[in-house]
Design a protein around this motif. Sequence first.
Motif, PDB file in Angstrom:
ATOM      1  N   PRO A 125       0.826  -1.213   0.000  1.00  0.00           N
ATOM      2  CA  PRO A 125       0.000   0.000   0.000  1.00  0.00           C
ATOM      3  C   PRO A 125       0.864   1.270   0.000  1.00  0.00           C
ATOM      4  O   PRO A 125       1.906   1.315   0.655  1.00  0.00           O
ATOM      5  CB  PRO A 125      -0.781  -0.104   1.307  1.00  0.00           C
ATOM      6  CG  PRO A 125      -0.718  -1.531   1.707  1.00  0.00           C
ATOM      7  CD  PRO A 125       0.577  -2.054   1.179  1.00  0.00           C
ATOM      8  N   VAL A 126       0.371   2.270  -0.752  1.00  0.00           N
ATOM      9  CA  VAL A 126       1.058   3.563  -0.755  1.00  0.00           C
ATOM     10  C   VAL A 126       0.533   4.358   0.436  1.00  0.00           C
ATOM     11  O   VAL A 126      -0.675   4.453   0.641  1.00  0.00           O
ATOM     12  CB  VAL A 126       0.761   4.316  -2.082  1.00  0.00           C
ATOM     13  CG1 VAL A 126       1.337   5.728  -2.040  1.00  0.00           C
ATOM     14  CG2 VAL A 126       1.328   3.542  -3.263  1.00  0.00           C
ATOM     15  N   LEU A 127       1.445   4.918   1.225  1.00  0.00           N
ATOM     16  CA  LEU A 127       1.052   5.650   2.434  1.00  0.00           C
ATOM     17  C   LEU A 127       1.197   7.149   2.194  1.00  0.00           C
ATOM     18  O   LEU A 127       1.932   7.543   1.302  1.00  0.00           O
ATOM     19  CB  LEU A 127       1.906   5.177   3.613  1.00  0.00           C
ATOM     20  CG  LEU A 127       1.705   3.687   3.950  1.00  0.00           C
ATOM     21  CD1 LEU A 127       2.652   3.242   5.051  1.00  0.00           C
ATOM     22  CD2 LEU A 127       0.256   3.412   4.367  1.00  0.00           C
ATOM     23  N   PRO A 128       0.498   7.992   2.960  1.00  0.00           N
ATOM     24  CA  PRO A 128      -0.295   7.691   4.148  1.00  0.00           C
ATOM     25  C   PRO A 128      -1.620   7.015   3.810  1.00  0.00           C
ATOM     26  O   PRO A 128      -2.078   7.043   2.673  1.00  0.00           O
ATOM     27  CB  PRO A 128      -0.531   9.059   4.779  1.00  0.00           C
ATOM     28  CG  PRO A 128      -0.547  10.004   3.631  1.00  0.00           C
ATOM     29  CD  PRO A 128       0.452   9.444   2.648  1.00  0.00           C
ATOM     30  N   LEU A 152      -4.046   7.850  16.398  1.00  0.00           N
ATOM     31  CA  LEU A 152      -5.391   7.316  16.649  1.00  0.00           C
ATOM     32  C   LEU A 152      -6.412   8.430  16.451  1.00  0.00           C
ATOM     33  O   LEU A 152      -6.366   9.452  17.119  1.00  0.00           O
ATOM     34  CB  LEU A 152      -5.473   6.770  18.079  1.00  0.00           C
ATOM     35  CG  LEU A 152      -6.809   6.149  18.465  1.00  0.00           C
ATOM     36  CD1 LEU A 152      -7.078   4.875  17.684  1.00  0.00           C
ATOM     37  CD2 LEU A 152      -6.849   5.866  19.961  1.00  0.00           C
ATOM     38  N   LEU A 153      -7.334   8.238  15.498  1.00  0.00           N
ATOM     39  CA  LEU A 153      -8.321   9.277  15.198  1.00  0.00           C
ATOM     40  C   LEU A 153      -9.633   9.020  15.930  1.00  0.00           C
ATOM     41  O   LEU A 153     -10.318   9.955  16.337  1.00  0.00           O
ATOM     42  CB  LEU A 153      -8.588   9.318  13.685  1.00  0.00           C
ATOM     43  CG  LEU A 153      -7.366   9.538  12.787  1.00  0.00           C
ATOM     44  CD1 LEU A 153      -7.746   9.356  11.328  1.00  0.00           C
ATOM     45  CD2 LEU A 153      -6.789  10.932  13.012  1.00  0.00           C
ATOM     46  N   CYS A 251     -11.156   9.887   5.041  1.00  0.00           N
ATOM     47  CA  CYS A 251     -10.200   9.994   3.923  1.00  0.00           C
ATOM     48  C   CYS A 251     -10.384  11.333   3.226  1.00  0.00           C
ATOM     49  O   CYS A 251      -9.414  12.046   2.945  1.00  0.00           O
ATOM     50  CB  CYS A 251     -10.431   8.884   2.890  1.00  0.00           C
ATOM     51  SG  CYS A 251      -9.882   7.299   3.463  1.00  0.00           S
ATOM     52  N   GLU A 252     -11.646  11.655   2.970  1.00  0.00           N
ATOM     53  CA  GLU A 252     -11.955  12.895   2.255  1.00  0.00           C
ATOM     54  C   GLU A 252     -11.479  14.108   3.068  1.00  0.00           C
ATOM     55  O   GLU A 252     -10.784  14.974   2.568  1.00  0.00           O
ATOM     56  CB  GLU A 252     -13.472  12.958   2.074  1.00  0.00           C
ATOM     57  CG  GLU A 252     -13.918  13.779   0.888  1.00  0.00           C
ATOM     58  CD  GLU A 252     -15.436  13.706   0.749  1.00  0.00           C
ATOM     59  OE1 GLU A 252     -15.998  14.607   0.160  1.00  0.00           O
ATOM     60  OE2 GLU A 252     -16.047  12.755   1.269  1.00  0.00           O
ATOM     61  N   ALA A 253     -11.828  14.100   4.363  1.00  0.00           N
ATOM     62  CA  ALA A 253     -11.491  15.244   5.212  1.00  0.00           C
ATOM     63  C   ALA A 253      -9.984  15.431   5.334  1.00  0.00           C
ATOM     64  O   ALA A 253      -9.499  16.548   5.440  1.00  0.00           O
ATOM     65  CB  ALA A 253     -12.112  15.051   6.589  1.00  0.00           C
ATOM     66  N   MET A 254      -9.245  14.325   5.319  1.00  0.00           N
ATOM     67  CA  MET A 254      -7.797  14.422   5.522  1.00  0.00           C
ATOM     68  C   MET A 254      -7.016  14.379   4.217  1.00  0.00           C
ATOM     69  O   MET A 254      -5.783  14.407   4.225  1.00  0.00           O
ATOM     70  CB  MET A 254      -7.330  13.299   6.464  1.00  0.00           C
ATOM     71  CG  MET A 254      -7.950  13.430   7.842  1.00  0.00           C
ATOM     72  SD  MET A 254      -7.346  12.225   9.027  1.00  0.00           S
ATOM     73  CE  MET A 254      -5.678  12.782   9.304  1.00  0.00           C
TER      74      MET A 254
END
Length: 329
Positions: A125-128, A152-153, A251-254
């Motif tokens: 997987p490509v991070l982040p 941790l979110l 995902c969208e928000a970050m």
Amino acid sequence: MKVLGIETSCDETAVAIVEDGKKVCSSIIASQVDIHKKFGGVVPELACRAHLELLCPIIEECLSGAGVNLSGIDGVAVTAGPGLVGALLIGISMAKALSFSLMRPLVGINHIEAHLYANFIEQEPVLPAIGLVVSGGHSALIYVKQVGEYELLGRTRDDAVGEAFDKVAKMLGLGYPGGPIIEKIAQKGNPEKIPFPRPYLPGSLDFSFSGLKTAVLYHIRKYGADNVEDIAAGFQSATIDVLVRKTLKTCEAMGVKTVLVAGGVARNTALRKRMEREAISKGLSLFQPSPELCTDNAVMVAGIGFVKLREGERSSLSLNASPNWMLGC
Ligand code: KG4
Ligand code: ZN
């Protein structure tokens, strides 16, 4: 580098030998389901005793499966938490004995991190990434900056997702563990027939499934459990809605483009398919481990153990169990 991984955090006794964090030489998982199912859940004391009895023969079986003897092991990784304290201590004691007698490095592993690492065994997987860990003891949304660096979110406030599946199955008299049984029965039901609540907890990335579980209980009390297929399908669908929407919104928000799903509930086909559909529609790359790497196993422990040992991380012989060890706090 061949790492021997040991996993005894709950009710699976698992040992694996993995080369360079990726190549599975041998993996043995002894499930204790038969011991616990008559009690409708894991009995910690019985889990400890079973780990104690099973661990030595499983290590021997694992070595012979990999075609190596103990001197062919280059390092030892063991789950040190979170989990049942007594169960963890059995694995840790064995890992220390092996490390000391073989003079090989030892590393204690976080079980949640190991679940997330399951995604790196078969793929790159490509991070982040945003990691969704859904197991019997945990529901968590984790920002994975890189392997070893987490934030941790959101976390479970009460029942973890797998725990909710297990408890709902128990209410419906379906047996233990509930996740796979609910999944199977839900296939025959209508997920829209009973509109169970979706606990989104607006403004928070935490999860709470105890209200949903109670809604199922009230439904059963009021209407009975004759339409078990529809109840299972409605519960599963409400759960999946929450997991998928919260993950993708995060995902969208970050502005993150990769999603990693992990933990026992990630075996659920309806969740996998829904994640796939929605992730594709949003242009995200989605990773979900093969089913056998979702539920507890030692491949993921040996795998992340290799990464840690390669980076020079070592645990001393005073390594202790950390039953409440959260990742990324
Ligand atoms: O990760 P895991 O093996 O152990 C913990 O770390 O807790 O997860 C076990 C949980 C159990 O609650 C089990 O019911 C759930 O994963 N599970 C599933 C499925 N297979 C296992 N839940 C939903 N659908 C499944 N197919
Ligand atoms: Zn687990």
